[in-house]
Design a protein around this motif. Structure first.
Motif, PDB file in Angstrom:
ATOM      1  N   ASP A 166      -0.192  10.028  10.338  1.00 43.09           N
ATOM      2  CA  ASP A 166      -0.251   9.715  11.772  1.00 43.09           C
ATOM      3  C   ASP A 166       1.134   9.447  12.340  1.00 43.09           C
ATOM      4  O   ASP A 166       1.471   9.916  13.439  1.00 43.09           O
ATOM      5  CB  ASP A 166      -1.152   8.495  12.004  1.00 43.09           C
ATOM      6  CG  ASP A 166      -2.620   8.790  11.756  1.00 43.09           C
ATOM      7  OD1 ASP A 166      -2.992   9.975  11.784  1.00 43.09           O
ATOM      8  OD2 ASP A 166      -3.382   7.833  11.524  1.00 43.09           O
ATOM      9  N   ARG A 167       1.956   8.684  11.615  1.00 39.38           N
ATOM     10  CA  ARG A 167       3.261   8.289  12.142  1.00 39.38           C
ATOM     11  C   ARG A 167       4.256   9.435  12.182  1.00 39.38           C
ATOM     12  O   ARG A 167       5.119   9.490  13.066  1.00 39.38           O
ATOM     13  CB  ARG A 167       3.823   7.118  11.326  1.00 39.38           C
ATOM     14  CG  ARG A 167       3.039   5.834  11.552  1.00 39.38           C
ATOM     15  CD  ARG A 167       3.554   4.660  10.755  1.00 39.38           C
ATOM     16  NE  ARG A 167       4.923   4.304  11.097  1.00 39.38           N
ATOM     17  CZ  ARG A 167       5.542   3.219  10.651  1.00 39.38           C
ATOM     18  NH1 ARG A 167       4.896   2.382   9.853  1.00 39.38           N
ATOM     19  NH2 ARG A 167       6.795   2.952  10.999  1.00 39.38           N
ATOM     20  N   LEU A 168       4.137  10.371  11.245  1.00 42.23           N
ATOM     21  CA  LEU A 168       5.080  11.494  11.199  1.00 42.23           C
ATOM     22  C   LEU A 168       4.520  12.761  11.835  1.00 42.23           C
ATOM     23  O   LEU A 168       5.244  13.760  11.959  1.00 42.23           O
ATOM     24  CB  LEU A 168       5.492  11.774   9.754  1.00 42.23           C
ATOM     25  CG  LEU A 168       6.254  10.651   9.029  1.00 42.23           C
ATOM     26  CD1 LEU A 168       6.632  11.101   7.613  1.00 42.23           C
ATOM     27  CD2 LEU A 168       7.509  10.253   9.808  1.00 42.23           C
ATOM     28  N   GLY A 169       3.252  12.731  12.220  1.00 40.94           N
ATOM     29  CA  GLY A 169       2.650  13.914  12.822  1.00 40.94           C
ATOM     30  C   GLY A 169       2.462  15.044  11.824  1.00 40.94           C
ATOM     31  O   GLY A 169       2.607  16.222  12.175  1.00 40.94           O
ATOM     32  N   LEU A 170       2.145  14.690  10.589  1.00 43.12           N
ATOM     33  CA  LEU A 170       1.960  15.680   9.526  1.00 43.12           C
ATOM     34  C   LEU A 170       0.511  15.682   9.061  1.00 43.12           C
ATOM     35  O   LEU A 170      -0.208  14.692   9.224  1.00 43.12           O
ATOM     36  CB  LEU A 170       2.868  15.357   8.336  1.00 43.12           C
ATOM     37  CG  LEU A 170       4.372  15.320   8.594  1.00 43.12           C
ATOM     38  CD1 LEU A 170       5.089  14.794   7.358  1.00 43.12           C
ATOM     39  CD2 LEU A 170       4.887  16.702   8.977  1.00 43.12           C
ATOM     40  N   LEU A 171       0.088  16.797   8.469  1.00 41.45           N
ATOM     41  CA  LEU A 171      -1.218  16.841   7.847  1.00 41.45           C
ATOM     42  C   LEU A 171      -1.209  15.985   6.577  1.00 41.45           C
ATOM     43  O   LEU A 171      -0.176  15.889   5.892  1.00 41.45           O
ATOM     44  CB  LEU A 171      -1.594  18.275   7.496  1.00 41.45           C
ATOM     45  CG  LEU A 171      -1.815  19.238   8.671  1.00 41.45           C
ATOM     46  CD1 LEU A 171      -2.017  20.658   8.152  1.00 41.45           C
ATOM     47  CD2 LEU A 171      -3.011  18.794   9.502  1.00 41.45           C
ATOM     48  N   PRO A 172      -2.331  15.357   6.229  1.00 38.98           N
ATOM     49  CA  PRO A 172      -2.378  14.539   5.011  1.00 38.98           C
ATOM     50  C   PRO A 172      -1.947  15.293   3.763  1.00 38.98           C
ATOM     51  O   PRO A 172      -1.238  14.749   2.902  1.00 38.98           O
ATOM     52  CB  PRO A 172      -3.847  14.120   4.934  1.00 38.98           C
ATOM     53  CG  PRO A 172      -4.307  14.115   6.358  1.00 38.98           C
ATOM     54  CD  PRO A 172      -3.584  15.268   7.004  1.00 38.98           C
ATOM     55  N   ASN A 173      -2.339  16.552   3.653  1.00 38.04           N
ATOM     56  CA  ASN A 173      -1.945  17.342   2.478  1.00 38.04           C
ATOM     57  C   ASN A 173      -0.443  17.594   2.445  1.00 38.04           C
ATOM     58  O   ASN A 173       0.161  17.686   1.377  1.00 38.04           O
ATOM     59  CB  ASN A 173      -2.697  18.670   2.446  1.00 38.04           C
ATOM     60  CG  ASN A 173      -4.134  18.507   1.987  1.00 38.04           C
ATOM     61  OD1 ASN A 173      -4.475  17.506   1.357  1.00 38.04           O
ATOM     62  ND2 ASN A 173      -4.972  19.482   2.308  1.00 38.04           N
ATOM     63  N   THR A 174       0.159  17.683   3.636  1.00 36.84           N
ATOM     64  CA  THR A 174       1.610  17.870   3.695  1.00 36.84           C
ATOM     65  C   THR A 174       2.324  16.608   3.218  1.00 36.84           C
ATOM     66  O   THR A 174       3.336  16.671   2.498  1.00 36.84           O
ATOM     67  CB  THR A 174       2.048  18.200   5.129  1.00 36.84           C
ATOM     68  OG1 THR A 174       1.337  19.352   5.586  1.00 36.84           O
ATOM     69  CG2 THR A 174       3.545  18.474   5.192  1.00 36.84           C
ATOM     70  N   VAL A 175       1.811  15.438   3.590  1.00 39.28           N
ATOM     71  CA  VAL A 175       2.380  14.174   3.119  1.00 39.28           C
ATOM     72  C   VAL A 175       2.300  14.108   1.599  1.00 39.28           C
ATOM     73  O   VAL A 175       3.273  13.745   0.922  1.00 39.28           O
ATOM     74  CB  VAL A 175       1.637  12.971   3.751  1.00 39.28           C
ATOM     75  CG1 VAL A 175       2.089  11.662   3.100  1.00 39.28           C
ATOM     76  CG2 VAL A 175       1.878  12.929   5.245  1.00 39.28           C
ATOM     77  N   LYS A 176       1.147  14.462   1.049  1.00 36.56           N
ATOM     78  CA  LYS A 176       0.983  14.457  -0.405  1.00 36.56           C
ATOM     79  C   LYS A 176       1.979  15.393  -1.078  1.00 36.56           C
ATOM     80  O   LYS A 176       2.531  15.089  -2.140  1.00 36.56           O
ATOM     81  CB  LYS A 176      -0.448  14.868  -0.774  1.00 36.56           C
ATOM     82  CG  LYS A 176      -1.505  13.856  -0.401  1.00 36.56           C
ATOM     83  CD  LYS A 176      -2.885  14.357  -0.797  1.00 36.56           C
ATOM     84  CE  LYS A 176      -3.975  13.377  -0.389  1.00 36.56           C
ATOM     85  NZ  LYS A 176      -5.333  13.870  -0.735  1.00 36.56           N
ATOM     86  N   SER A 177       2.217  16.534  -0.440  1.00 33.60           N
ATOM     87  CA  SER A 177       3.139  17.510  -1.004  1.00 33.60           C
ATOM     88  C   SER A 177       4.565  16.965  -1.030  1.00 33.60           C
ATOM     89  O   SER A 177       5.267  17.079  -2.040  1.00 33.60           O
ATOM     90  CB  SER A 177       3.082  18.804  -0.190  1.00 33.60           C
ATOM     91  OG  SER A 177       4.002  19.759  -0.696  1.00 33.60           O
ATOM     92  N   TYR A 178       4.991  16.362   0.097  1.00 29.92           N
ATOM     93  CA  TYR A 178       6.340  15.778   0.136  1.00 29.92           C
ATOM     94  C   TYR A 178       6.488  14.701  -0.936  1.00 29.92           C
ATOM     95  O   TYR A 178       7.511  14.605  -1.620  1.00 29.92           O
ATOM     96  CB  TYR A 178       6.621  15.173   1.514  1.00 29.92           C
ATOM     97  CG  TYR A 178       7.005  16.179   2.567  1.00 29.92           C
ATOM     98  CD1 TYR A 178       8.035  17.105   2.338  1.00 29.92           C
ATOM     99  CD2 TYR A 178       6.371  16.204   3.802  1.00 29.92           C
ATOM    100  CE1 TYR A 178       8.400  18.019   3.314  1.00 29.92           C
ATOM    101  CE2 TYR A 178       6.726  17.115   4.782  1.00 29.92           C
ATOM    102  CZ  TYR A 178       7.747  18.022   4.531  1.00 29.92           C
ATOM    103  OH  TYR A 178       8.114  18.931   5.498  1.00 29.92           O
ATOM    104  N   LEU A 179       5.463  13.853  -1.066  1.00 29.18           N
ATOM    105  CA  LEU A 179       5.517  12.765  -2.035  1.00 29.18           C
ATOM    106  C   LEU A 179       5.550  13.314  -3.463  1.00 29.18           C
ATOM    107  O   LEU A 179       6.315  12.834  -4.314  1.00 29.18           O
ATOM    108  CB  LEU A 179       4.315  11.842  -1.836  1.00 29.18           C
ATOM    109  CG  LEU A 179       4.273  10.562  -2.675  1.00 29.18           C
ATOM    110  CD1 LEU A 179       5.539   9.741  -2.486  1.00 29.18           C
ATOM    111  CD2 LEU A 179       3.036   9.736  -2.309  1.00 29.18           C
TER     112      LEU A 179
END
Length: 274
Positions: A233-246
């Motif tokens: 929500d804070r970065l305007g990214l899809l949840p799967n994209t956050v998981k990928s970055y992490l």
């Protein structure tokens, strides 16, 4: 004299912070407290909040005597509805309590392991009954203070002989202390511990490791306690994209979980400590 390894709690800012928190948590006007002697024979009330006189300042309470002494002897909170007429406690300290016109009072032993290290009091000038909600809130403050004392003593113990820490273990020690700092509620103590962590921060050999700006953004929010959905929500990214970055950041840093990733990134100078 304070025994080696035992934190001196006389006029301690940790106790001062707990008394302020106790007033807020219980909504009672008076809070006071102080350290228990090393032999647990007595405690001294050396900090006061909300009092109108100095009658209770530096009163030494023997274990087993009065409300606070009873709490120490029993190793559990003790309450009275009307202190001056209460049954079940000695009235050795009525001369100090009476000028403040205190009636309802709770005394809370602050425990570290099996030892009572301090006593906190919250009091009212009205006669009230202490319900479960109020007692739970007061006990939570005493429990947090006990944990903060334990953490600070552990840090001091580990730093007493810093040269004894092998270089190979400095990274693990830095990560552990940084994680502990995140659990401390007292802001002054937390900042002191973070400063110590910076002194222990190892120069990690991570050749070629470079996090992308988005990976740094994700780790920064992880360090603030955000969940993946909150980061999304804070970065305007899809949840799967956050998981990928992490996932990519963890692989670059050679770690297996998000807490290790934050600690390793900080230790390598890739992520600024809060």
């Amino acid at each position: 004299m304070t025994p080696p390894g035992r934190l001196a709690l006389t006029a301690s800012p940790l106790v001062a912070g707990a008394l302020k928190a106790l007033q807020i948590a219980t909504e009672l006007p008076v809070a006071m407290g102080g350290p228990v002697s090393a032999a647990s024979r007595s405690h001294v009330i050396d900090q006061l909040r909300g009092t109108t006189t100095r009658s209770l300042q530096h009163v030494q309470v023997d274990t087993g005597a009065g409300l606070g002494g009873k709490a120490v002897a029993l190793a559990r909170p003790s309450t009275v509805v009307d202190y001056l007429s209460a049954q079940g406690i000695t009235h050795k300290y009525d001369h100090a309590v009476e000028p403040e016109r205190l009636r309802a009072m709770v005394a809370l032993p602050v425990r570290v392991g099996e030892t009572t290290r301090a006593v906190l009091y919250a009091a009212s000038r009205d006669s009230i009954t202490f319900g479960d909600r109020l007692l739970h809130a007061a006990t939570a403050v005493a429990t947090r203070l006990g944990r903060d004392i334990e953490v600070e003593e552990e840090v001091q113990r580990r730093l007493a002989t810093p040269t004894a820490v092998p270089a190979a273990e400095r990274g693990d020690l830095h990560a552990e202390l940084t994680a502990i700092a995140g659990s401390i509620t007292d802001e002054t103590a937390r900042q002191r511990l973070l400063a110590v962590c910076e002194r222990l921060r190892p120069e990690l050999d991570l050749p070629g490791v470079a996090l992308t700006p988005r990976e740094v953004d994700v780790l920064r929010l992880v360090s603030e306690g955000c969940t993946n959905d909150e980061i999304s929500d804070r970065l305007g990214l899809l949840p799967n994209t956050v998981k990928s970055y992490l996932k990519h950041a963890m692989r670059k840093l050679a770690v297996s979980n998000r807490v290790q990733a934050v600690n390793r990134a900080r230790a390598a100078g890739l992520l600024r400590a809060p």
